[in-house]
Write an enzyme that holds these catalytic residues in place. Structure first.
Site, PDB file in Angstrom:
ATOM      1  N   ARG A 164       0.836  -1.223   0.000  1.00 46.88           N
ATOM      2  CA  ARG A 164       0.000   0.000   0.000  1.00 46.88           C
ATOM      3  C   ARG A 164       0.867   1.269   0.000  1.00 46.88           C
ATOM      4  NH1 ARG A 164      -2.985  -3.794  -0.617  1.00 46.88           N
ATOM      5  NH2 ARG A 164      -5.082  -4.053   0.230  1.00 46.88           N
ATOM      6  N   SER A 238     -10.672  -0.671   3.350  1.00 49.00           N
ATOM      7  CA  SER A 238      -9.912  -0.794   4.612  1.00 49.00           C
ATOM      8  C   SER A 238      -9.466   0.590   5.050  1.00 49.00           C
ATOM      9  CB  SER A 238      -8.656  -1.642   4.412  1.00 49.00           C
ATOM     10  OG  SER A 238      -8.988  -2.929   3.991  1.00 49.00           O
ATOM     11  N   GLU A 333      -4.766   3.741   5.977  1.00 48.08           N
ATOM     12  CA  GLU A 333      -4.507   3.547   4.545  1.00 48.08           C
ATOM     13  C   GLU A 333      -5.143   4.700   3.764  1.00 48.08           C
ATOM     14  OE1 GLU A 333      -5.628  -0.301   2.569  1.00 48.08           O
ATOM     15  OE2 GLU A 333      -6.620   1.043   1.144  1.00 48.08           O
TER      16      GLU A 333
HETATM   17  P1  FAD Z   1      -8.810   8.663  -5.114  1.00 51.87           P
HETATM   18  O1  FAD Z   1      -9.480   8.243  -3.850  1.00 51.87           O
HETATM   19  O2  FAD Z   1      -9.529   9.627  -5.997  1.00 51.87           O
HETATM   20  O3  FAD Z   1      -7.372   9.259  -4.771  1.00 51.87           O
HETATM   21  C1  FAD Z   1      -6.504   8.590  -3.871  1.00 51.87           C
HETATM   22  C2  FAD Z   1      -5.200   9.412  -3.764  1.00 51.87           C
HETATM   23  O4  FAD Z   1      -4.504   9.359  -5.004  1.00 51.87           O
HETATM   24  C3  FAD Z   1      -5.443  10.900  -3.485  1.00 51.87           C
HETATM   25  O5  FAD Z   1      -4.371  11.352  -2.697  1.00 51.87           O
HETATM   26  C4  FAD Z   1      -5.392  11.548  -4.874  1.00 51.87           C
HETATM   27  O6  FAD Z   1      -4.972  12.891  -4.818  1.00 51.87           O
HETATM   28  C5  FAD Z   1      -4.360  10.670  -5.577  1.00 51.87           C
HETATM   29  N1  FAD Z   1      -4.596  10.500  -7.017  1.00 51.87           N
HETATM   30  C6  FAD Z   1      -5.688   9.981  -7.621  1.00 51.87           C
HETATM   31  N2  FAD Z   1      -5.507   9.920  -8.945  1.00 51.87           N
HETATM   32  C7  FAD Z   1      -4.271  10.401  -9.203  1.00 51.87           C
HETATM   33  C8  FAD Z   1      -3.494  10.602 -10.395  1.00 51.87           C
HETATM   34  N3  FAD Z   1      -3.961  10.286 -11.606  1.00 51.87           N
HETATM   35  N4  FAD Z   1      -2.261  11.142 -10.266  1.00 51.87           N
HETATM   36  C9  FAD Z   1      -1.764  11.479  -9.047  1.00 51.87           C
HETATM   37  N5  FAD Z   1      -2.457  11.335  -7.904  1.00 51.87           N
HETATM   38  C10 FAD Z   1      -3.687  10.788  -7.974  1.00 51.87           C
HETATM   39  N6  FAD Z   1      -7.544  -0.788  -2.290  1.00 51.87           N
HETATM   40  C11 FAD Z   1      -6.736  -1.858  -2.426  1.00 51.87           C
HETATM   41  O7  FAD Z   1      -5.518  -1.713  -2.607  1.00 51.87           O
HETATM   42  N7  FAD Z   1      -7.226  -3.132  -2.368  1.00 51.87           N
HETATM   43  C12 FAD Z   1      -8.538  -3.379  -2.172  1.00 51.87           C
HETATM   44  O8  FAD Z   1      -8.944  -4.537  -2.119  1.00 51.87           O
HETATM   45  C13 FAD Z   1      -9.417  -2.279  -2.018  1.00 51.87           C
HETATM   46  N8  FAD Z   1     -10.734  -2.464  -1.798  1.00 51.87           N
HETATM   47  C14 FAD Z   1     -11.567  -1.401  -1.657  1.00 51.87           C
HETATM   48  C15 FAD Z   1     -12.936  -1.656  -1.439  1.00 51.87           C
HETATM   49  C16 FAD Z   1     -13.809  -0.593  -1.309  1.00 51.87           C
HETATM   50  C17 FAD Z   1     -15.277  -0.869  -1.086  1.00 51.87           C
HETATM   51  C18 FAD Z   1     -13.326   0.752  -1.391  1.00 51.87           C
HETATM   52  C19 FAD Z   1     -14.286   1.910  -1.292  1.00 51.87           C
HETATM   53  C20 FAD Z   1     -11.974   1.003  -1.594  1.00 51.87           C
HETATM   54  C21 FAD Z   1     -11.086  -0.076  -1.722  1.00 51.87           C
HETATM   55  N9  FAD Z   1      -9.700   0.115  -1.915  1.00 51.87           N
HETATM   56  C22 FAD Z   1      -8.864  -0.961  -2.095  1.00 51.87           C
HETATM   57  C23 FAD Z   1      -9.139   1.489  -1.960  1.00 51.87           C
HETATM   58  C24 FAD Z   1      -9.265   2.181  -3.340  1.00 51.87           C
HETATM   59  O9  FAD Z   1     -10.150   1.493  -4.160  1.00 51.87           O
HETATM   60  C25 FAD Z   1      -7.910   2.270  -4.048  1.00 51.87           C
HETATM   61  O10 FAD Z   1      -6.986   2.956  -3.244  1.00 51.87           O
HETATM   62  C26 FAD Z   1      -8.012   2.988  -5.393  1.00 51.87           C
HETATM   63  O11 FAD Z   1      -6.822   2.822  -6.126  1.00 51.87           O
HETATM   64  C27 FAD Z   1      -8.293   4.489  -5.250  1.00 51.87           C
HETATM   65  O12 FAD Z   1      -8.539   4.999  -6.542  1.00 51.87           O
HETATM   66  P2  FAD Z   1      -9.315   6.362  -6.756  1.00 51.87           P
HETATM   67  O13 FAD Z   1      -9.258   6.673  -8.211  1.00 51.87           O
HETATM   68  O14 FAD Z   1     -10.663   6.292  -6.157  1.00 51.87           O
HETATM   69  O15 FAD Z   1      -8.382   7.361  -5.953  1.00 51.87           O
HETATM   70  N1  EPU Z   2     -10.880 -10.645  10.748  1.00 50.74           N
HETATM   71  C1  EPU Z   2     -11.401 -10.585  12.024  1.00 50.74           C
HETATM   72  N2  EPU Z   2     -12.695 -10.179  12.163  1.00 50.74           N
HETATM   73  C2  EPU Z   2     -13.478  -9.858  11.096  1.00 50.74           C
HETATM   74  C3  EPU Z   2     -12.929  -9.912   9.790  1.00 50.74           C
HETATM   75  C4  EPU Z   2     -11.616 -10.311   9.641  1.00 50.74           C
HETATM   76  O1  EPU Z   2     -10.750 -10.896  13.019  1.00 50.74           O
HETATM   77  O2  EPU Z   2     -14.644  -9.512  11.308  1.00 50.74           O
HETATM   78  C5  EPU Z   2      -9.468 -11.093  10.595  1.00 50.74           C
HETATM   79  C6  EPU Z   2      -9.379 -12.596  10.354  1.00 50.74           C
HETATM   80  O3  EPU Z   2      -8.233 -13.076  11.042  1.00 50.74           O
HETATM   81  C7  EPU Z   2      -9.175 -12.655   8.852  1.00 50.74           C
HETATM   82  C8  EPU Z   2      -8.305 -11.441   8.634  1.00 50.74           C
HETATM   83  O4  EPU Z   2      -8.850 -10.453   9.508  1.00 50.74           O
HETATM   84  O5  EPU Z   2      -8.525 -13.837   8.461  1.00 50.74           O
HETATM   85  C9  EPU Z   2      -8.194 -10.932   7.207  1.00 50.74           C
HETATM   86  O6  EPU Z   2      -9.451 -10.487   6.767  1.00 50.74           O
HETATM   87  P1  EPU Z   2      -9.755 -10.292   5.201  1.00 50.74           P
HETATM   88  O7  EPU Z   2      -9.421 -11.519   4.442  1.00 50.74           O
HETATM   89  O8  EPU Z   2     -11.144  -9.747   5.091  1.00 50.74           O
HETATM   90  O9  EPU Z   2      -8.703  -9.225   4.707  1.00 50.74           O
HETATM   91  P2  EPU Z   2      -8.128  -7.898   5.348  1.00 50.74           P
HETATM   92  O10 EPU Z   2      -6.747  -8.166   5.835  1.00 50.74           O
HETATM   93  O11 EPU Z   2      -9.063  -7.314   6.328  1.00 50.74           O
HETATM   94  C10 EPU Z   2      -6.964  -7.094   3.166  1.00 50.74           C
HETATM   95  C11 EPU Z   2      -6.848  -5.805   2.422  1.00 50.74           C
HETATM   96  C12 EPU Z   2      -8.049  -5.602   1.531  1.00 50.74           C
HETATM   97  C13 EPU Z   2      -8.084  -6.738   0.514  1.00 50.74           C
HETATM   98  C14 EPU Z   2      -8.187  -8.064   1.274  1.00 50.74           C
HETATM   99  C15 EPU Z   2      -8.070  -9.255   0.331  1.00 50.74           C
HETATM  100  C16 EPU Z   2      -5.504  -4.302   3.739  1.00 50.74           C
HETATM  101  C17 EPU Z   2      -5.480  -3.130   4.648  1.00 50.74           C
HETATM  102  N3  EPU Z   2      -6.716  -4.699   3.342  1.00 50.74           N
HETATM  103  O12 EPU Z   2      -8.070  -6.978   4.040  1.00 50.74           O
HETATM  104  O13 EPU Z   2      -7.881  -4.382   0.814  1.00 50.74           O
HETATM  105  O14 EPU Z   2      -9.179  -6.605  -0.363  1.00 50.74           O
HETATM  106  O15 EPU Z   2      -7.120  -8.176   2.235  1.00 50.74           O
HETATM  107  O16 EPU Z   2      -6.766  -9.354  -0.131  1.00 50.74           O
HETATM  108  O17 EPU Z   2      -4.457  -4.830   3.390  1.00 50.74           O
HETATM  109  C18 EPU Z   2      -8.313  -2.038   0.942  1.00 50.74           C
HETATM  110  O18 EPU Z   2      -7.079  -1.886   0.911  1.00 50.74           O
HETATM  111  O19 EPU Z   2      -9.107  -1.071   0.973  1.00 50.74           O
HETATM  112  C19 EPU Z   2      -8.868  -3.395   0.961  1.00 50.74           C
HETATM  113  C20 EPU Z   2     -10.164  -3.647   1.045  1.00 50.74           C
END
Ligand code: FAD
Ligand code: EPU
Length: 337
Positions: A164, A238, A333
């Protein structure tokens, strides 16, 4: 160039927080982006770059020009027997690009299905899920230097990707605007199915016949069962990163908390923040318009009319209680604005 004034950013952030932008414009080319930057520079106005707004927490109005990146385009720039190099405009929707890759049988990003946001933001925090990060398929990116307005190219090493993390969140924070990203995708899939939940969903499938679509559908199913849909309930995924602690500390904690999960990585032991937050008593707790999600305590939610500043205060209380109970400091994050 169409510059709007005093507009609500509620439709432009997945937390659905109702903060205002003093000025707002969308750009669909590098030329328009430069024009907007010059406009702001001439008036002495700061600039904020917005993608899909899925990783920001608006704690206040933005007293700047918000530039929403809508640069589109998916272009094959090179291919050989094994790989295909695809250049994608920063404003393309990430999940649509994943689906486009799957339709074309380009492998490598199927595990990253359904992550919200734009392609341009994907390198910012090296998005990752289910055992894959974009650094695994990243070739290069192009970004506009905000000081010189020149286009520069970055390879993977220069992006300094980590969990991240990238150079654009650290040393080069606020200095570059990503306009396109080039991915090196595979013509033959190399499925990453180690994540327990994927194996479970795909149990019964014949793995020698496995398709990119089947893996993508499995990931989508898992994500939909765990994570709240921002269209229904505001959130930014997250809220905190999963912390890495030393093996010594983890073993010490295991004496007091035998159930503590931990995953061996090179730097130490990665502990799920969701577990730490749940054990600290926050899971499913609601405080007026904000709360900690009932299925995934790593996600802070807006029930409708939350204020971003209150979300920040709640996140600080969570950090404090996890730190007091476990001696572990959670790091957000989400980008606080
Ligand atoms: P924004 O929120 O619009 O911007 C994020 C940052 O990047 C800001 O600081 C902005 O200024 C900057 N920025 C945006 N675009 C540019 C650009 N073109 N050039 C320079 N700077 C820029 N992330 C994960 O890694 N894994 C996941 O599994 C994951 N799951 C998610 C689930 C949900 C339901 C949600 C809501 C979010 C999740 N995220 C996850 C976080 C998010 O989706 C990612 O961080 C995504 O890449 C953000 O993209 P955005 O275009 O919305 O960025
Ligand atoms: N857990 C609990 N309680 C809960 C849920 C989860 O204790 O209610 C614990 C369990 O031990 C479980 C562990 O958390 O095994 C991991 O949970 P999960 O698989 O849901 O993944 P996560 O670590 O919470 C991360 C990323 C997600 C990504 C998933 C799948 C980060 C900060 N988050 O979540 O990314 O989608 O793994 O790879 O690394 C994001 O970055 O926004 C995001 C959603």
């Amino acid at each position: 160039m169409n510059i709007q004034e005093n507009i609500s950013l509620k439709p432009f952030n997945t937390f659905s927080l109702d903060k205002k932008a003093r000025f707002f414009t969308s750009v669909n080319s590098r030329e328009q982006l430069i024009e907007a930057l010059i406009w702001a520079r001439n008036l002495g106005i700061e600039v904020f770059i917005l993608g899909g707004g899925s990783n920001i927490l608006l704690t206040q109005d933005i007293n700047s020009l918000v530039i929403k990146i809508e640069i589109s385009g998916i272009e094959i720039i090179k291919e050989d027997a094994d790989s295909i190099w695809v250049k994608v405009g920063a404003g393309e929707n990430w999940h649509n690009f994943v689906l486009h890759a799957i339709d074309n049988k380009w492998a490598g990003i199927e595990n990253l299905s359904l992550i919200p946001g734009t392609v341009g933001a994907s390198p910012m925090q090296n998005i990752g899920a289910y055992g894959v990060e974009i650094k695994d398929v990243f070739h290069s990116l192009r970004a506009l230097n905000r000081a010189t307005l020149e286009q520069e190219e970055f390879n993977a090493e220069e992006c300094k990707f980590g969990y991240r993390e990238s150079v654009f969140k650290n040393e080069l924070k606020g200095k570059f605007i990503i306009t396109s990203v080039t991915f090196k995708l595979n013509k033959r899939p190399d499925f990453k199915l180690d994540y327990g939940a994927i194996k479970e969903v795909l149990a019964g499938e014949n793995h020698s016949n496995l398709s990119l679509r089947a893996v993508s559908n499995a990931v989508i199913k898992i994500r939909q069962s765990k994570l709240p849909d921002p269209k229904e309930i505001g959130n930014a995924g997250s809220f905190f990163k999963n912390p890495t602690i030393s093996k010594d500390l983890w073993l010490k904690l295991k004496d007091s908390f035998p159930g503590i999960p931990g995953y061996d990585i090179t730097e130490g032991i990665k502990v799920p923040a969701a577990w730490l937050i749940e054990q600290s008593g926050w899971k499913g707790k609601r405080f007026g318009e904000i709360g900690v999600h009932e299925n995934q305590p790593l996600v802070i939610v807006n029930f409708g009319h939350a204020d971003g500043f209150e979300v920040k205060l709640l996140s600080e209380k969570i950090q404090k209680s996890v730190s007091e109970k476990f001696g572990i400091q959670l790091i957000p994050e989400v980008n606080f604005i």
